[in-house]
Design an enzyme around this catalytic site. Sequence first.
Site, short mmCIF file in Angstrom:
data_model
loop_
_atom_site.label_atom_id
_atom_site.label_comp_id
_atom_site.label_asym_id
_atom_site.label_seq_id
_atom_site.Cartn_x
_atom_site.Cartn_y
_atom_site.Cartn_z
N TYR A 1 0.88 1.70 0.80
CA TYR A 1 1.30 0.48 1.48
C TYR A 1 0.31 0.07 2.55
CZ TYR A 1 2.70 2.87 5.81
OH TYR A 1 2.69 3.58 6.99
N ARG B 1 -8.70 -0.81 2.49
CA ARG B 1 -8.08 0.50 2.67
C ARG B 1 -6.92 0.70 1.69
NH1 ARG B 1 -5.57 2.24 8.42
NH2 ARG B 1 -4.07 0.63 7.82
N ARG C 1 12.26 9.77 -15.19
CA ARG C 1 11.91 10.66 -14.09
C ARG C 1 11.21 11.93 -14.57
NH1 ARG C 1 13.40 14.60 -10.41
NH2 ARG C 1 13.18 13.95 -8.23
N HIS D 1 7.94 14.57 -12.73
CA HIS D 1 6.99 14.71 -11.63
C HIS D 1 5.58 14.29 -12.05
CE1 HIS D 1 10.24 16.83 -9.69
NE2 HIS D 1 9.52 16.97 -8.58
N LYS E 1 -2.75 6.17 2.91
CA LYS E 1 -1.59 5.48 3.50
C LYS E 1 -0.49 5.41 2.45
CE LYS E 1 -0.66 1.60 6.63
NZ LYS E 1 -0.38 2.39 7.83
N GLU F 1 -2.86 12.74 15.53
CA GLU F 1 -2.56 11.32 15.76
C GLU F 1 -1.08 11.17 16.09
OE1 GLU F 1 -3.34 9.10 12.20
OE2 GLU F 1 -2.33 10.57 10.92
N LEU G 1 -5.10 9.08 9.57
CA LEU G 1 -5.36 7.81 8.93
C LEU G 1 -6.44 7.10 9.75
CD1 LEU G 1 -4.44 5.79 6.68
CD2 LEU G 1 -3.05 4.71 8.47
#
Length: 287
Positions: free
Chosen positions: A32, A51, A99, A101, A145, A177, A201
């Site tokens: 995102y 990014r 579903r 993994h 991110k 951070e 990040l």
Amino acid sequence: MEKLIFNGEFIDRSASKVDVEDRGYQFGDGVYEVIRVYNGKLFTSQMHLDRLIDSAKKISLDVGYTAAELEILIQQLVTENQLTYGTVYMQFTRGAAPRNHAFPVDKIQSVFVAYTKVIPYGGEVKSGKQAITTEDIRWLRCDIKSLNLLGNILAKQQAVEKGCFEAIQHRGDTITEGSSSNISIVKDNVLITHPPANLILNGITRRVMLHLCQTNGISYREESFTISEMMNADEVIMTSTSAEITPITLIDGKVIGAGTPGPITNKLQQLFHQEIEMQCGRVYSTT
């Protein structure tokens, strides 16, 4: 009626639906970005979108758009929703599949969603914020991110429960951070910030700040620093898209420096405001 983007189409928010087997919903399998909007214009959009695509590549996710194509779409969304001050949130997931993994065997379409949020503009933060320190329990690819934010959420909640604005995370004795920000310190007029690596990040506001340091004669170093060095710093600064450049003046109940926003922080805030106006035009407080 508020509009959002769903897989490249503009639809009413009330009409949006996510499949129960969407991999972002079930696994956090996606990435995102959040871009700030001033005067109806996107701020540092190219850096954010580059990014976003880079994060997607790191998890082998094909977003199906170039940065230029995404910029056109989200600027249109800003215009459609008549957003003057606020943010655009966007995310890509690997899509909906039974579903499992492992990645889906058959190629499926990634799911792209973007929407806007109104945030009144208050100008530079003039009063220092409070923070706590907490052990960094997140995974080791913080440079991506991703939608996996549970570690950040738990850290932020600790801060909120203690009446603080941010949780500053550390691995052992090394500061990494904040829960939703980058952290820098100032000592003897030199700004020090953790170098870009898998443990943080590489924040866009952080990068703009360093550019402003470089072009305005403010000394800085990209190197890690300890909890003790932070607690004994002259200034502590948090940077993020939403918080811009914000001073931290109290950490774990200890006053930082003089207990007020310091001269380097104040100077960087002024320079950052000028950068906003250079890219987006004159901005005024709406709070």
